[in-house]
Design a protein around this motif. Structure first.
Motif, PDB file in Angstrom:
ATOM      1  N   GLU A 142       8.221   5.159  19.704  1.00  0.00           N
ATOM      2  CA  GLU A 142       7.929   6.144  18.808  1.00  0.00           C
ATOM      3  C   GLU A 142       6.307   5.931  18.231  1.00  0.00           C
ATOM      4  O   GLU A 142       5.986   4.980  17.914  1.00  0.00           O
ATOM      5  N   PRO A 143       5.774   7.123  18.837  1.00  0.00           N
ATOM      6  CA  PRO A 143       4.255   7.056  18.141  1.00  0.00           C
ATOM      7  C   PRO A 143       4.017   6.651  16.942  1.00  0.00           C
ATOM      8  O   PRO A 143       2.762   6.117  16.518  1.00  0.00           O
ATOM      9  N   LEU A 144       4.842   7.184  15.992  1.00  0.00           N
ATOM     10  CA  LEU A 144       4.485   7.116  14.453  1.00  0.00           C
ATOM     11  C   LEU A 144       4.627   5.602  14.003  1.00  0.00           C
ATOM     12  O   LEU A 144       3.899   5.314  12.708  1.00  0.00           O
ATOM     13  N   VAL A 145       5.086   4.887  14.923  1.00  0.00           N
ATOM     14  CA  VAL A 145       5.238   3.429  14.472  1.00  0.00           C
ATOM     15  C   VAL A 145       3.558   2.894  14.533  1.00  0.00           C
ATOM     16  O   VAL A 145       3.345   1.920  13.696  1.00  0.00           O
ATOM     17  N   GLY A 146       2.827   3.480  15.171  1.00  0.00           N
ATOM     18  CA  GLY A 146       1.578   3.010  15.122  1.00  0.00           C
ATOM     19  C   GLY A 146       1.071   3.303  13.786  1.00  0.00           C
ATOM     20  O   GLY A 146      -0.148   2.337  13.467  1.00  0.00           O
ATOM     21  N   LEU A 147       1.120   4.509  13.106  1.00  0.00           N
ATOM     22  CA  LEU A 147       0.675   4.616  11.864  1.00  0.00           C
ATOM     23  C   LEU A 147       1.390   3.632  10.967  1.00  0.00           C
ATOM     24  O   LEU A 147       0.522   2.956   9.996  1.00  0.00           O
ATOM     25  N   ARG A 148       2.577   3.169  10.998  1.00  0.00           N
ATOM     26  CA  ARG A 148       3.270   2.243  10.364  1.00  0.00           C
ATOM     27  C   ARG A 148       2.198   0.751  10.344  1.00  0.00           C
ATOM     28  O   ARG A 148       2.012   0.000   9.449  1.00  0.00           O
ATOM     29  N   VAL A 149       2.131   0.464  11.787  1.00  0.00           N
ATOM     30  CA  VAL A 149       1.314  -0.649  11.820  1.00  0.00           C
ATOM     31  C   VAL A 149      -0.219  -0.941  11.389  1.00  0.00           C
ATOM     32  O   VAL A 149      -0.625  -1.768  10.776  1.00  0.00           O
ATOM     33  N   ALA A 150      -0.862   0.495  11.536  1.00  0.00           N
ATOM     34  CA  ALA A 150      -1.963   0.671  10.845  1.00  0.00           C
ATOM     35  C   ALA A 150      -1.986   0.324   9.133  1.00  0.00           C
ATOM     36  O   ALA A 150      -2.756  -0.588   8.620  1.00  0.00           O
ATOM     37  N   VAL A 151      -0.985   0.877   8.884  1.00  0.00           N
ATOM     38  CA  VAL A 151      -0.747   0.659   7.186  1.00  0.00           C
ATOM     39  C   VAL A 151      -0.554  -0.877   6.858  1.00  0.00           C
ATOM     40  O   VAL A 151      -0.928  -1.540   5.658  1.00  0.00           O
ATOM     41  N   VAL A 152       0.434  -1.492   7.539  1.00  0.00           N
ATOM     42  CA  VAL A 152       0.780  -2.771   7.301  1.00  0.00           C
ATOM     43  C   VAL A 152      -0.509  -3.781   7.300  1.00  0.00           C
ATOM     44  O   VAL A 152      -0.651  -4.723   6.587  1.00  0.00           O
ATOM     45  N   VAL A 153      -1.158  -3.430   8.570  1.00  0.00           N
ATOM     46  CA  VAL A 153      -2.309  -4.448   8.860  1.00  0.00           C
ATOM     47  C   VAL A 153      -3.430  -4.133   8.012  1.00  0.00           C
ATOM     48  O   VAL A 153      -3.874  -5.173   7.332  1.00  0.00           O
ATOM     49  N   THR A 154      -3.531  -2.955   7.394  1.00  0.00           N
ATOM     50  CA  THR A 154      -4.681  -2.644   6.239  1.00  0.00           C
ATOM     51  C   THR A 154      -4.165  -3.242   4.934  1.00  0.00           C
ATOM     52  O   THR A 154      -5.173  -3.889   4.597  1.00  0.00           O
ATOM     53  N   LEU A 155      -2.970  -3.305   4.657  1.00  0.00           N
ATOM     54  CA  LEU A 155      -2.476  -3.809   3.326  1.00  0.00           C
ATOM     55  C   LEU A 155      -2.564  -5.190   3.629  1.00  0.00           C
ATOM     56  O   LEU A 155      -3.129  -5.902   2.599  1.00  0.00           O
ATOM     57  N   GLY A 156      -2.280  -5.853   4.626  1.00  0.00           N
ATOM     58  CA  GLY A 156      -2.414  -7.250   5.026  1.00  0.00           C
ATOM     59  C   GLY A 156      -3.785  -7.730   4.802  1.00  0.00           C
ATOM     60  O   GLY A 156      -4.172  -8.903   4.305  1.00  0.00           O
ATOM     61  N   GLY A 157      -4.854  -6.828   5.411  1.00  0.00           N
ATOM     62  CA  GLY A 157      -6.242  -7.177   5.113  1.00  0.00           C
ATOM     63  C   GLY A 157      -6.779  -7.194   3.841  1.00  0.00           C
ATOM     64  O   GLY A 157      -7.711  -8.088   3.494  1.00  0.00           O
ATOM     65  N   VAL A 158      -6.432  -6.050   3.073  1.00  0.00           N
ATOM     66  CA  VAL A 158      -6.698  -6.168   1.693  1.00  0.00           C
ATOM     67  C   VAL A 158      -6.228  -7.335   0.963  1.00  0.00           C
ATOM     68  O   VAL A 158      -7.203  -7.883   0.140  1.00  0.00           O
ATOM     69  N   VAL A 159      -5.151  -7.704   1.008  1.00  0.00           N
ATOM     70  CA  VAL A 159      -4.665  -9.083   0.570  1.00  0.00           C
ATOM     71  C   VAL A 159      -5.396 -10.378   1.014  1.00  0.00           C
ATOM     72  O   VAL A 159      -5.702 -11.158   0.204  1.00  0.00           O
ATOM     73  N   THR A 160      -5.340 -10.474   2.360  1.00  0.00           N
ATOM     74  CA  THR A 160      -6.294 -11.632   2.766  1.00  0.00           C
ATOM     75  C   THR A 160      -7.457 -11.560   2.338  1.00  0.00           C
ATOM     76  O   THR A 160      -8.212 -12.577   1.890  1.00  0.00           O
ATOM     77  N   ALA A 161      -8.485 -10.372   2.431  1.00  0.00           N
ATOM     78  CA  ALA A 161      -9.801 -10.468   1.800  1.00  0.00           C
ATOM     79  C   ALA A 161      -9.744 -10.541   0.467  1.00  0.00           C
ATOM     80  O   ALA A 161     -10.779 -11.388   0.098  1.00  0.00           O
ATOM     81  N   GLY A 162      -8.946 -10.363  -0.445  1.00  0.00           N
ATOM     82  CA  GLY A 162      -8.903 -10.506  -1.818  1.00  0.00           C
ATOM     83  C   GLY A 162      -8.865 -12.105  -1.929  1.00  0.00           C
ATOM     84  O   GLY A 162      -9.530 -12.682  -2.879  1.00  0.00           O
ATOM     85  N   VAL A 163      -7.542 -12.510  -1.319  1.00  0.00           N
ATOM     86  CA  VAL A 163      -7.516 -14.064  -1.721  1.00  0.00           C
ATOM     87  C   VAL A 163      -8.691 -14.633  -1.184  1.00  0.00           C
ATOM     88  O   VAL A 163      -8.914 -15.840  -1.444  1.00  0.00           O
ATOM     89  N   THR A 164      -8.998 -14.441   0.028  1.00  0.00           N
ATOM     90  CA  THR A 164     -10.461 -14.916   0.809  1.00  0.00           C
ATOM     91  C   THR A 164     -11.379 -15.208  -0.182  1.00  0.00           C
ATOM     92  O   THR A 164     -12.001 -16.199  -0.368  1.00  0.00           O
ATOM     93  N   TYR A 165     -11.725 -13.951  -1.007  1.00  0.00           N
ATOM     94  CA  TYR A 165     -12.867 -14.020  -2.160  1.00  0.00           C
ATOM     95  C   TYR A 165     -12.440 -15.018  -3.249  1.00  0.00           C
ATOM     96  O   TYR A 165     -13.198 -15.945  -3.570  1.00  0.00           O
ATOM     97  N   LEU A 166     -11.266 -14.955  -3.625  1.00  0.00           N
ATOM     98  CA  LEU A 166     -10.873 -15.881  -4.789  1.00  0.00           C
ATOM     99  C   LEU A 166     -10.801 -17.436  -4.438  1.00  0.00           C
ATOM    100  O   LEU A 166     -11.359 -18.154  -5.039  1.00  0.00           O
ATOM    101  N   LEU A 167     -10.478 -17.702  -2.988  1.00  0.00           N
ATOM    102  CA  LEU A 167     -10.637 -18.915  -2.486  1.00  0.00           C
ATOM    103  C   LEU A 167     -11.979 -19.352  -2.507  1.00  0.00           C
ATOM    104  O   LEU A 167     -12.402 -20.764  -2.778  1.00  0.00           O
ATOM    105  N   THR A 168     -12.771 -18.734  -1.855  1.00  0.00           N
ATOM    106  CA  THR A 168     -14.068 -19.083  -1.623  1.00  0.00           C
ATOM    107  C   THR A 168     -14.815 -19.142  -2.843  1.00  0.00           C
ATOM    108  O   THR A 168     -15.837 -20.218  -2.900  1.00  0.00           O
ATOM    109  N   ALA A 169     -14.684 -18.372  -3.655  1.00  0.00           N
ATOM    110  CA  ALA A 169     -15.268 -18.580  -5.013  1.00  0.00           C
ATOM    111  C   ALA A 169     -14.946 -19.690  -5.820  1.00  0.00           C
ATOM    112  O   ALA A 169     -15.892 -20.582  -6.272  1.00  0.00           O
ATOM    113  N   ARG A 170     -13.779 -20.159  -5.687  1.00  0.00           N
ATOM    114  CA  ARG A 170     -13.289 -21.521  -6.146  1.00  0.00           C
ATOM    115  C   ARG A 170     -13.965 -22.694  -5.423  1.00  0.00           C
ATOM    116  O   ARG A 170     -14.309 -23.535  -6.013  1.00  0.00           O
TER     117      ARG A 170
END
Length: 508
Positions: A142-170
């Motif tokens: 199902e090619p549309l699963v690629g869109l799902r993967v992109a969304v999931v990885v993007t959201l995971g990246g946003v969360v990881t980048a945000g947590v990375t900032y907070l952890l690094t700042a501390r």
């Protein structure tokens, strides 16, 4: 600046030192790089589990290849990201390892450390989203699963980048503190409180809610997400939200507690305090502002102390309350004049340096005695001193206090045996206030009692008790003090033109 002019300010202590530990020196940047790698690995694990938990209807075909693609990218991207971060902050590593203060550019670069690391993490996840979505679209039925993967990885990246900032700042707050110590914040904020709170909202509410919505709107899965996927996403959101909220609360709450303790310490009159500036946002500006305020208060206190030492505490307090101006008022005061006998020959015998030490010991007795009786040492004149009771502040018994001071001074001087003195005491109406010019003022008292006390001092040097008082002074004292005095002779003092009744202290 400190209140005593030389004592180093004490940095406000923080509760739970072990919990507030942060790396510094040559370990700081490598430790932060390791922390970022761990944060990204957690993010990768979360995304992988989420992808596994979503039923895409493919029967598992191609999913293994997608996961191995993620692993291969991870093996390459994480070391590359770490190297990029180290290269970006190599100037920070350099001055930390050399153990020196940073330059202006180096300090500015160090303050960007959390933001730089978060941007590198976001870039890695953005590339991962594109790569994995393409691989998923090609390999999965199902090619549309690629869109799902992109969304999931993007959201995971946003969360990881945000947590990375907070952890690094501390983790980097020790580095931030050293950079801000060399170049305090002046208004250019790296990331203030509002963006941090918005970031926390995104990690705790925005991204998780968006993820749930996208799961139900996923065109490749018209039957909706499985129960396991939704539960897993909620659990991850709760854990990430708790971590982000804890980091933000500590980043804001701990400095505010430090500031509260500092203000309380200053309120108790202790100006030897220095708040650690370890934030590059509004809180850092507030920390630096409190330090500046405390330094100003300490300088003001030091100047007031010096002012009081030069003009007297009571004069200094009155000037601080009412300001300074040319003018004054009439007051009824008692004047005490004390002078060392034979000071000219004494300085020739002792030498100037030893004479200064002798004078300081003598004047210490005078100052302590007069101030203990509520009087003011108005001025020193070589080896003599003029003391006033009843100005600039009211005194309930100025004559009695002056007479007691005279007796105590004579007793203390006689006990020390270093000098011989004469003390004169007079009482009456004087003019008391500021004299001089607008740029240079002096508080003084002018009137007949001052002149009378100075003349009586000369007589006192020949009297056994070494103190002579005017009749007005003795008559104006309380009965218990008058009992210590005896009437002496009447004399015509120089410059007065009329007889003056004198009194001497009772001996024995």
């Amino acid at each position: 600046m400190t209140s005593d002019g030389g004592k180093r300010p004490v940095t406000v202590a923080r509760d739970g030192a072990w919990a507030e530990w942060a790396p510094s020196g040559r370990t700081a940047v490598p430790f932060i790089a390791l922390l970022v790698i761990v944060a990204n690995l957690v993010g990768v694990g979360t995304v992988v589990l989420l992808l596994i938990g979503v039923d895409d209807g493919s029967g598992g075909s191609g999913r293994t290849e997608v996961l191995w693609t993620a692993v291969a990218y991870l093996v390459v991207a994480l070391p590359a990201g770490a190297v990029a971060g180290l290269r970006r902050q190599r100037s920070t590593s350099r001055w930390l390892m050399q153990g020196r203060a940073p330059t202006g550019d180096e300090a500015a670069q160090a303050l960007r450390l959390p933001l730089d690391v978060a941007l590198i993490a976001a870039s890695i996840w953005l590339v991962a989203a594109v790569l994995m979505s393409v691989v998923a679209a090609v390999l999965l039925p199902e090619p549309l699963v690629g869109l799902r993967v992109a969304v999931v990885v993007t959201l995971g990246g946003v969360v990881t980048a945000g947590v990375t900032y907070l952890l690094t700042a501390r983790a980097a707050r020790a580095v931030t503190a050293r950079a801000l110590a060399a170049y305090p914040p002046v208004g250019a904020l790296i990331l203030g409180v509002r963006p941090r709170l918005l970031l926390t909202w995104a990690l705790t509410s925005g991204v998780p809610m968006l993820g749930v919505v996208l799961l139900f709107l996923d065109p490749s899965n018209p039957d909706g997400p499985g129960q396991g996927a939704v539960v897993f996403l909620v659990v991850v959101a709760l854990l990430v939200g708790a971590l982000a909220t804890l980091l933000t609360a500590r980043a804001v709450g701990q400095p505010l507690r430090d500031l509260r303790r500092a203000v309380q310490q200053v309120g108790r009159g202790d100006y030897d305090v220095d708040v650690l500036v370890d934030d590059a946002g509004e809180i850092g500006l507030l920390q630096e502002g409190v330090n500046t305020m405390v330094a100003g208060l300490a300088e003001r206190e030091r100047l007031r102390d010096l002012f009081g030492r030069h003009v007297g505490t009571s004069v200094a307090q009155q000037a601080l309350r009412t300001g300074v101006s040319l003018g004054g008022e009439e007051r009824t005061v008692a004047a005490l004049f004390v002078d060392i006998e034979g000071s000219t020959s004494l300085v020739r015998r002792t030498g100037p340096e030893e004479m200064v030490g002798l004078l300081n010991r003598f004047f210490a007795v005078v100052v302590d005695t007069v101030e203990d009786e509520g009087g003011l040492v108005n001025k020193f004149a070589g080896d003599a001193a003029l003391c006033v009771f009843g100005a600039p502040t009211e005194h309930p018994d100025p004559a009695g206090a002056a007479l007691r001071s005279a007796r105590r001074i004579c007793d203390a001087v006689a006990e020390a045996g270093e000098v011989d003195v004469g003390v004169g005491v007079a009482c009456g109406t004087v003019w008391a206030g500021q004299v001089g010019a607008a740029s240079r003022l002096e508080y003084t008292v002018i009137g007949d009692p001052v002149n009378e006390a100075a003349r009586l001092t000369e007589l006192a040097k020949d009297r056994p008790g070494r103190v002579v008082a005017s009749e007005a002074a003795v008559r104006g004292a309380a009965p218990d003090e008058r009992a210590h005095w005896l009437r002496d002779v009447e004399v015509e003092l120089r410059g007065r033109g009329e007889p003056t009744a004198t009194w001497v202290r009772r001996i024995g």
